[in-house]
Design a protein around this motif. Structure first.
Motif, PDB file in Angstrom:
ATOM      1  N   UNK A 108       0.824  -1.210   0.000  1.00 16.69           N
ATOM      2  CA  UNK A 108       0.000   0.000   0.000  1.00 16.69           C
ATOM      3  C   UNK A 108       0.864   1.269   0.000  1.00 16.69           C
ATOM      4  N   UNK A 109       2.045   1.189   0.726  1.00 20.07           N
ATOM      5  CA  UNK A 109       2.936   2.361   0.768  1.00 20.07           C
ATOM      6  C   UNK A 109       3.454   2.676  -0.619  1.00 20.07           C
ATOM      7  N   UNK A 110       3.825   1.642  -1.388  1.00 21.29           N
ATOM      8  CA  UNK A 110       4.322   1.866  -2.745  1.00 21.29           C
ATOM      9  C   UNK A 110       3.253   2.522  -3.606  1.00 21.29           C
ATOM     10  N   UNK A 111       2.011   2.035  -3.459  1.00 21.84           N
ATOM     11  CA  UNK A 111       0.911   2.634  -4.247  1.00 21.84           C
ATOM     12  C   UNK A 111       0.703   4.083  -3.861  1.00 21.84           C
ATOM     13  N   UNK A 112       0.817   4.346  -2.535  1.00 25.41           N
ATOM     14  CA  UNK A 112       0.603   5.722  -2.066  1.00 25.41           C
ATOM     15  C   UNK A 112       1.649   6.656  -2.638  1.00 25.41           C
ATOM     16  N   UNK A 113       2.930   6.215  -2.601  1.00 27.14           N
ATOM     17  CA  UNK A 113       3.985   7.072  -3.147  1.00 27.14           C
ATOM     18  C   UNK A 113       3.850   7.221  -4.652  1.00 27.14           C
ATOM     19  N   UNK A 114       3.400   6.164  -5.337  1.00 23.71           N
ATOM     20  CA  UNK A 114       3.220   6.263  -6.784  1.00 23.71           C
ATOM     21  C   UNK A 114       2.107   7.260  -7.126  1.00 23.71           C
TER      22      UNK A 114
ATOM     23  N   UNK B  11       3.352  10.793  -6.539  1.00 25.81           N
ATOM     24  CA  UNK B  11       4.290  11.254  -7.576  1.00 25.81           C
ATOM     25  C   UNK B  11       3.575  11.521  -8.913  1.00 25.81           C
ATOM     26  N   UNK B  12       2.699  10.587  -9.311  1.00 24.24           N
ATOM     27  CA  UNK B  12       2.150  10.672 -10.664  1.00 24.24           C
ATOM     28  C   UNK B  12       0.909  11.561 -10.769  1.00 24.24           C
TER      29      UNK B  12
ATOM     30  N   UNK C  53       0.039  20.081  -7.241  1.00 27.51           N
ATOM     31  CA  UNK C  53       0.345  20.780  -5.983  1.00 27.51           C
ATOM     32  C   UNK C  53      -0.559  20.304  -4.858  1.00 27.51           C
ATOM     33  N   UNK C  54      -0.694  18.979  -4.716  1.00 31.04           N
ATOM     34  CA  UNK C  54      -1.516  18.387  -3.675  1.00 31.04           C
ATOM     35  C   UNK C  54      -0.672  17.357  -2.901  1.00 31.04           C
ATOM     36  N   UNK C  55      -1.050  17.160  -1.637  1.00 34.40           N
ATOM     37  CA  UNK C  55      -0.357  16.201  -0.789  1.00 34.40           C
ATOM     38  C   UNK C  55      -1.332  15.125  -0.354  1.00 34.40           C
ATOM     39  N   UNK C  56      -1.001  13.877  -0.572  1.00 30.50           N
ATOM     40  CA  UNK C  56      -1.839  12.728  -0.229  1.00 30.50           C
ATOM     41  C   UNK C  56      -1.670  12.384   1.235  1.00 30.50           C
TER      42      UNK C  56
ATOM     43  N   UNK D 200       7.587  15.715   4.171  1.00 30.67           N
ATOM     44  CA  UNK D 200       8.071  16.995   3.668  1.00 30.67           C
ATOM     45  C   UNK D 200       9.045  16.737   2.528  1.00 30.67           C
ATOM     46  N   UNK D 201       8.857  17.316   1.447  1.00 31.76           N
ATOM     47  CA  UNK D 201       9.776  17.172   0.321  1.00 31.76           C
ATOM     48  C   UNK D 201      11.010  18.059   0.544  1.00 31.76           C
ATOM     49  N   UNK D 202      12.140  17.629   0.019  1.00 33.00           N
ATOM     50  CA  UNK D 202      13.377  18.414   0.088  1.00 33.00           C
ATOM     51  C   UNK D 202      13.320  19.510  -0.948  1.00 33.00           C
TER      52      UNK D 202
END
Length: 901
Positions: free
Chosen positions: A1-7, A10-11, A17-20, A168-170
């Motif tokens: 589920x974490x991989x799907x969330x990060x995908x 990203x995509x 400009x939204x944060x999941x 938080x993104x770098x």
């Protein structure tokens, strides 16, 4: 589920400009298991927007696409289905209800908890969480690592800040520093412990350097502290000086406050004085009446033009002063009350003076006008009221003033005017109609009777009744129809000659002259009445200031109210009539003033109808024209209504005239001793049609005449046939032939379009009866020869061939010669001569049909001759048998007989 969330981050969400923050794997309840993801997101830019996004895997590849998004503000209800038992189903109520089934209860709880926290943090909106455990809404859900992946668990198990700041993104600089550091330690990826140890050593070196730097700067810190102490002392000194300055200025401030308050009071006093002066000037300018105006209202001369003008100006000025719009509080001032009372007294005084003067003018006009009646008693003209109207119109503005200020006196003047003028007009109009009746009847006893008639209403009523009672009896040209029986043309000529009057004038000429005189008199009567009524109506409108538009239908009952002195229902309250009823008031006044016109016109019409019923034709045309003219000016005016009522009477008399003529046709009697000739009612129809065509040329009511024509011609046709059937002296065919020939000639000459069918019918009847009479009169001039050939035709009809008829014993050549010898030319001529005398005895001279009938008989005789010759040629071929005379002999016989007579 974490991989799907990060995908997904990203995509799909990073480009927007939204944060999941939270994700749940769901499918729709009750349908095919098509999985999708519901995502809770927030925007990275302010203002923060919170959304629930549905993400679905594309059918064409392994990438995900955004399908639909709802804002959290649109979410009304979150229904977890069961707060106690574990249930993966839940509902989200947006604009409609969406039912979902989560892949696990833990995912559903984590997602609902995230929604609750986002609502609490960003919206503060009341979203109903139904069937949700209160423990789930108060603290983070306690789920195991096995059920929820660590990354997802962290996204929903932190505090409010952790939910937002968990990931938080770098930024670009941080990424660059890390890359440089990692390039300097290539083994960082392969040996993380060595890399961490190196970073720890560098951190210790930096901490030591920082401590040494702080210790080296202690001396400078002491110097800085000393400077700060000195600065504080300076600040204290400055504060002391500011306090002393403030005490010095305090007294000045108090003085300035006193001055400011004094200036405010002075300004307020000046403002009040200016306002008071303005109010006084307003009252003085608008409620002050000049002494000249007061004198004009009290003593002004209402008889002279200059005095009327001065009174008018004074009345207008008084009205302006009384109608001034006072401001609030003015009516409480004693001076204003006194001035208003003074104005009211002046208005009452002047209204009484004006009403009294105008009443005197009305009375004087009645006396002055009566003295001029004698001048018009001989001439057929009505007195002219224009000078009186011109004099009264000088008071029109004063009447308007009286109407707006004292409606009771205005109404009283109106009633008095109607009373005086109605009596005056009644005398004038009755005298005028007496002169018209005298001129119509001439200088006979009848004229003296009309000239000496009393003027009482009862006498007029009796005269009207007598006229109407005798209107059915026709005199002049039509009276002959009551007495005249069908006589021969010679007798009619002798009767006509007995009707000759003085000189050499015939009765017909007398009728035409009388009718022309009546037409002129009737036209002059209407021409005199029309301008009189229009002038009076125009004067009433101008003098009494009544509008001549927005007409309302009036009734005679309202006119009767005028006799009682009530012009309107608002008489008692003294308020003026509304504009919509002023037209009605004009009509009511006209009805009261000219109440005698309609009865007098009806009497005159009855007299004209009594003199000659054909006068109704003239009256119908003239009255229709005048009604049409009046309606074009004003359809609801008194003149239009009155003339319309009289027109109904004229039309009734016209219909009665037509009915009388038809009745007289039916009652006609024929003489048994003399031949009939042209029937009187046929000649009368010719006279009526000729007169009507000359009268109704270009008339408005041509339709009435066409209907009368149709009734009359039908009556003529029926009664001609009736008389022909009853005739004993004259053959039926002769009566029909002569009269229908006369009717056809009349219709052809007059060219009456509505009687085209009757013209054709008359021609056909004339032709048919001419042929019938010729055949009947000619009979069988060669009787024995005719019987012989009838027998021949009978044998042929039985089947014997024509050339074999001569072999029959009764029809052989010898028998034929014997019959032919009995009709030599001399006998034929003698028989034709007797026939001519017989026809001449039957026909009348007026129609001049003898030669026409004789020529038709000649043709019929020749036709019979040719028929006999044809039978001889066919049945007795080669026998040489011929008639004793030829066709030329027949022509010569007929010609010589006609010439000899």
């Amino acid at each position: 589920m974490t991989a799907i969330k990060h995908a997904l981050q990203r995509d799909i969400f990073t480009p927007n400009d939204e944060r999941l923050l939270s994700i749940v794997n769901v499918c729709k309840a009750g349908k095919k298991k098509k999985n999708c993801f519901l995502c809770a997101t927030v925007t990275t830019e302010r203002p923060v927007q919170v959304k629930v996004v549905k993400v679905k895997k594309s059918d064409k590849g392994d990438f995900y696409k955004r399908q639909i998004a709802w804002t959290l503000r649109d979410l009304a209800v979150v229904d977890a289905k069961d707060a106690i038992k574990e249930n993966p189903e839940f509902d989200l109520h947006f604009e409609k209800i969406y039912k979902w089934v989560a892949s696990s209860t833990a995912e559903k709880n984590a997602f609902i908890s995230c929604i609750w926290k986002l609502n609490q943090r960003y919206l503060r909106k009341k979203i109903d969480f139904v069937n949700v455990s209160s423990q789930l809404l108060e603290e983070l859900p306690k789920v195991t690592e096995e059920s929820v992946p660590s990354g997802e668990n962290q996204s929903v198990t932190g505090g409010d800040e952790e939910v937002v700041d968990e990931y938080q993104e770098l930024n670009a600089r941080e990424e660059q520093d890390i890359e440089i550091m990692m390039e300097g330690c290539e083994y960082a990826i392969s040996n993380a412990e060595a890399f961490a140890e190196k970073l720890s050593r560098e951190l210790q070196v930096l901490d030591g350097a920082n401590i040494q730097s702080i210790m080296a700067s202690e001396k400078q810190v002491n110097i800085l502290m000393k400077l700060l102490d000195e600065a504080l002392k300076e600040v204290d000194q400055i504060e002391l000086k500011l306090s002393s300055y403030e005490e010095m200025l305090q007294s000045v401030k108090e003085q300035m406050d006193q001055i400011s308050e004094s200036n405010h009071l002075i300004h307020l006093s000046n403002t009040n004085n200016v306002k008071l002066l303005s109010e006084i000037e307003f009252l003085v300018n608008h409620m002050d009446l000049a002494k000249g105006h007061i004198k004009a209202l009290q003593e002004g001369d209402l008889a002279s033009s200059r005095g009327i003008e001065a009174c008018t100006n004074a009345a207008d000025a008084l009205l302006q002063c009384m109608n001034v719009a006072l401001r609030p509080g003015h009516d409480l001032l004693l001076a204003v009350k006194q001035q208003q009372q003074r104005f009211s007294d002046l208005r009452e005084l002047f209204a009484r003076r004006l009403a009294s003067h105008l009443n005197n003018v009305f009375v004087q006009q009645g006396h002055d006008q009566s003295s001029t009646l004698a001048q018009h008693s001989v001439e057929l003209t009505l007195p002219n009221h224009h000078p009186f109207h011109r004099d009264l119109l000088r008071y029109a503005k004063l009447m308007e003033w009286l109407k707006s200020t004292d409606y009771g006196k205005y109404e009283g003047l109106t009633k008095n005017y109607m009373d005086y003028l109605s009596r005056l007009y009644e005398r004038e109009i009755k005298d005028f109609f007496e002169v018209a009746k005298i001129k119509m009847t001439g200088t006979t006893k009848e004229s003296k009777k009309f000239a000496t008639l009393p003027r009482k209403e009862s006498a007029v009523k009796q005269e009207t009744e007598s006229l109407h009672g005798s209107s059915g009896k026709l005199t002049g040209s039509t009276s002959s129809l009551n007495k005249l029986s069908v006589q021969s043309s010679g007798n009619r000529r002798s009767q006509s000659s007995s009707l000759l009057d003085m000189g050499n004038m015939s009765a017909s000429d007398l009728d035409v002259a009388d009718r022309t005189k009546f037409d002129k008199i009737f036209e002059q009567v209407l021409s005199e009445l029309e301008p009189l009524c229009l002038a009076e109506q125009d004067f009433i409108s101008k003098f009494f200031k009544l509008q001549q538009h927005q007409s309302m239908p009036g009734t005679m009952a309202e006119a009767e109210d005028l006799d009682g002195g009530t012009l309107s229902r608002q008489h008692n309250c003294g308020t003026p009539l509304p504009v919509s009823s002023e037209k009605d008031m004009i009509r009511q006044m006209m009805i009261k003033i000219f109440r005698c016109i309609e009865p007098e016109l009806n009497n005159l019409i009855a007299l004209g109808d009594k003199i000659d019923s054909f006068n109704s034709l003239y009256m119908l045309v003239k009255m229709s024209h005048h009604v049409w003219t009046a309606q074009n000016v004003d359809p609801a005016s008194f003149l239009s209504t009155t003339l319309g009522n009289v027109l109904v009477t004229v039309k009734r008399n016209f219909d009665k005239c037509i009915s009388n003529q038809i009745r007289q046709m039916e009652e006609v009697k024929i003489s048994k001793k003399s031949k009939v000739g042209i029937l009187p009612f046929v000649a009368e129809f010719e006279e009526f049609a000729g007169l009507a065509e000359s009268i109704f040329k270009n008339a408005e009511r041509r339709g009435d005449l066409d209907k009368a024509y149709t009734k009359l011609i039908r009556g003529v046709f029926v009664n001609v046939e009736k008389v022909a059937n009853e005739s004993q002296k004259t053959p039926r065919d002769v009566v029909m032939m002569e009269n229908f020939h006369h009717i056809f000639a009349t219709l052809s000459r007059l060219k009456i379009s509505c009687l085209e069918a009757e013209k054709k019918e008359a021609k056909q009847k004339y032709t048919d009866h001419l042929q019938s009479y010729v055949i009947y009169s000619l009979g069988q001039p060669l009787e024995k020869l005719n019987h012989f050939f009838e027998g021949v035709e009978a044998r042929v009809a039985q089947g014997i061939r024509e050339e074999e008829v001569s072999y029959q014993l009764a029809f052989n050549k010898q028998e034929l010669r014997k019959v032919i010898k009995e009709y030599p030319g001399k006998e034929v001529k003698k028989g034709l001569d007797n026939l001519y005398k017989k026809v001449d005895k039957h026909l009348c001279e007026e129609e001049n049909l003898l030669q026409v009938v004789w020529h038709s008989m000649q043709d019929e005789f020749i036709r019979q001759y040719k028929h006999f010759e044809g039978l001889i040629a066919r049945c007795y071929p080669g026998s040489g048998v011929t008639m004793e005379f030829t066709i030329q002999d027949i022509l010569d016989y007929c010609s010589s007989i006609a010439q000899s007579h």
